[in-house]
Design an enzyme around this catalytic site. Structure first.
Site, PDB file in Angstrom:
ATOM      1  N   ASP A   1       0.520  -0.946  -0.034  1.00  0.00           N
ATOM      2  CA  ASP A   1       0.105  -0.008   0.786  1.00  0.00           C
ATOM      3  C   ASP A   1       0.657   1.550   0.275  1.00  0.00           C
ATOM      4  OD1 ASP A   1      -2.024   2.260   0.462  1.00  0.00           O
ATOM      5  OD2 ASP A   1      -3.466   0.174   1.254  1.00  0.00           O
TER       6      ASP A   1
ATOM      7  N   ALA B   1       8.620  -1.599   6.935  1.00  0.00           N
ATOM      8  CA  ALA B   1       7.480  -2.073   6.358  1.00  0.00           C
ATOM      9  C   ALA B   1       8.670  -2.546   4.932  1.00  0.00           C
ATOM     10  CB  ALA B   1       7.264  -0.764   5.707  1.00  0.00           C
TER      11      ALA B   1
ATOM     12  N   GLY C   1      12.095  -3.357  -2.073  1.00  0.00           N
ATOM     13  CA  GLY C   1      12.271  -4.252  -1.188  1.00  0.00           C
ATOM     14  C   GLY C   1      11.947  -3.338   0.395  1.00  0.00           C
ATOM     15  N   LEU C   2      13.184  -3.289   0.922  1.00  0.00           N
ATOM     16  CA  LEU C   2      11.889  -3.341   2.963  1.00  0.00           C
ATOM     17  C   LEU C   2      12.862  -1.752   3.218  1.00  0.00           C
ATOM     18  CD1 LEU C   2      14.977  -3.231   4.877  1.00  0.00           C
ATOM     19  CD2 LEU C   2      15.069  -5.993   4.104  1.00  0.00           C
TER      20      LEU C   2
ATOM     21  N   CYS D   1       0.739   1.608   5.407  1.00  0.00           N
ATOM     22  CA  CYS D   1       0.023   0.149   4.127  1.00  0.00           C
ATOM     23  C   CYS D   1      -1.332   0.346   4.251  1.00  0.00           C
ATOM     24  CB  CYS D   1       1.246  -0.587   5.506  1.00  0.00           C
ATOM     25  SG  CYS D   1       2.891  -0.652   5.419  1.00  0.00           S
TER      26      CYS D   1
ATOM     27  N   THR E   1       3.503   4.686   1.624  1.00  0.00           N
ATOM     28  CA  THR E   1       4.434   4.402   2.135  1.00  0.00           C
ATOM     29  C   THR E   1       4.883   5.694   2.699  1.00  0.00           C
ATOM     30  OG1 THR E   1       5.722   2.930   3.894  1.00  0.00           O
ATOM     31  CG2 THR E   1       6.041   2.814   1.414  1.00  0.00           C
ATOM     32  N   PHE E   2       5.667   6.173   3.461  1.00  0.00           N
ATOM     33  CA  PHE E   2       6.522   7.285   3.765  1.00  0.00           C
ATOM     34  C   PHE E   2       7.975   6.945   3.735  1.00  0.00           C
ATOM     35  CE2 PHE E   2       7.898  11.298   3.825  1.00  0.00           C
ATOM     36  CZ  PHE E   2       9.201  11.209   5.302  1.00  0.00           C
TER      37      PHE E   2
END
Lengths: 165, 241
Positions: B89, B154, B167-168, B185, B91-92
């Site tokens: 979803d 995230a 990725g993360l 998210c 995110t920042f």
């Protein structure tokens, strides 16, 4: 062997709406990877299946694929009328924060897409070979089907992929 | 009865690029090129380690109802907005948030999407534990890494021809106010947190934490040979497993 294969595919056909983790008992198992592989379909090494019935071929992703993806929450499909080419991406499935491209095993024109997947993307998990079909294509080069894997070869491919690590 | 063979340990190499702060679109273009190169075997499994300037991003589902401020106001708070092809979803991303973009072949490491995402979660959980923070993977539908009911890391991944991108993102000490402008998210009523907020330990220089994150990733994914690329220079670093 032929009887076992027939029996196995009949057993699978009866298991249409079973839970995603369809377990084949060892006596009927076509594979040790415990994913269902159906007879009568052709497979791509990127884990899509194609069912050629006369003028139209139906395409989706395999039980092995949906199992490795996890719960599908979103499916992106092309518009009917669009073209697909063998090995090219035609859409995507999103599961657990990962969006995976889905590739077409054959080239042709998209004649129908499974609109049920918009509201029920989980059909891909619960019924990857039946209710979870993704697109129907008019094949432009039927000979491409020859280059795909049969059920036994695909099963072996899955086993090798899972066993290598 | 199958004979059990002792498996030979394959030396798996990971090329690590330490990039500092880079603009989101530039990182996107770079990833597209690297995915293509990885697919054609021009490069080995590659890991990008970086940060972004303040940036909001949306996934393939384009859930822009989770952006709570009007787009034109984003410029006023010094942030950009980008639509992407990744899963997940809104995110920042921003300064003091450690990002890893692995460009790896899932087939070669023998992982499906779900297992890969679990390993990304584990990577962040292990990093948090270095600072005494007990993090956990999210429940079903809440992918990411949590400390209690607060989200510290995230995940959003794209898989194309079996090659990963995106990725993360792990919150070291970002400005958490930026998260107030989104439903992070898509999960309402849950807080976002950071390593700074959750630990009493003194944090070392961020560069150190970035390197720890890289090491956690390499260990969790089973890479034994790391090739470091920084500003064009390449240093080889073989790690005994």
């Amino acid at each position: 062997m032929a009887l076992r294969v027939w029996a196995s595919s009949t057993a699978n056909a009866l298991r249409i709406s079973s839970a995603s983790k369809a377990r084949l008992s060892p006596a009927f198992s076509l594979s040790r990877c415990f994913s269902t592989v159906l007879d009568g379909l052709k497979y791509a090494s990127s884990h899509e299946w194609v069912k050629h019935e006369g003028a139209v071929a139906t395409i989706g992703i395999t039980d092995h694929a949906q199992d490795h993806l996890g719960e599908v929450v979103f499916v992106e499909l092309p518009e009917p009328g669009g073209k697909v080419s063998q090995g090219g991406s035609f859409g995507a499935v999103e599961s657990v924060k990962a969006t995976s491209d889905v590739n077409s095993p054959i080239s042709g024109e998209v004649v129908e897409v499974n609109s049920k997947l918009t509201g029920s993307p989980g059909l891909i998990n619960s019924s990857p070979y039946e209710e979870g079909w993704m697109i129907k294509v008019k094949p432009s080069s039927p000979s491409e089907l020859e280059s795909l894997l049969g059920p036994k070869e695909y099963t072996k491919f899955c086993e090798e992929e899972d066993a290598a690590h | 009865m199958l004979k059990k063979f002792k498996r030979m340990k394959v030396l798996r190499s990971l090329e690590v690029w330490k990039m500092g702060s880079i603009n989101y679109l530039n990182a996107l273009k770079l990833q597209e090129k690297l995915v293509s190169d990885r697919k054609t075997h021009k490069i080995p499994d590659t890991l990008l380690s970086l940060q972004h300037p303040p940036t909001y991003t949306l996934g393939k589902r384009r859930t822009d109802h989770n952006l709570l401020i009007p787009e034109p106001d984003l410029q006023k708070i010094g942030a950009e907005l980008h639509y992407t092809q990744r899963g997940g979803d809104i995110t920042f991303h921003g300064p003091h948030q450690a990002i890893l973009y692995p460009i790896i072949s899932l087939r070669d490491v023998g992982l499906g999407a779900r297992n890969y995402v679990e390993k990304l979660e584990l990577t962040m959980i292990e990093l948090a534990s270095l600072y005494g923070v007990r993090a956990r993977a999210g429940q079903t539908g809440e992918t990411g890494v949590w400390v209690g009911e607060r989200k510290i890391g995230a995940i959003g991944v794209r898989i194309s021809y079996g090659i990963t991108s995106h990725g993360l993102a792990f919150n070291i000490d970002p400005d958490l106010n930026y998260f107030k402008h989104i439903v992070p998210c898509g999960i309402a009523n849950k807080e976002v947190t950071s390593l700074r907020k959750e630990t009493d330990s003194v944090l070392p220089a961020e560069e150190v934490i970035h390197e720890q994150l890289i090491s956690c990733f390499a260990r969790v994914l089973g890479y034994s040979n790391l090739i470091w690329k920084e500003n064009g220079s390449i240093l080889s670093d073989s790690v005994e497993n």
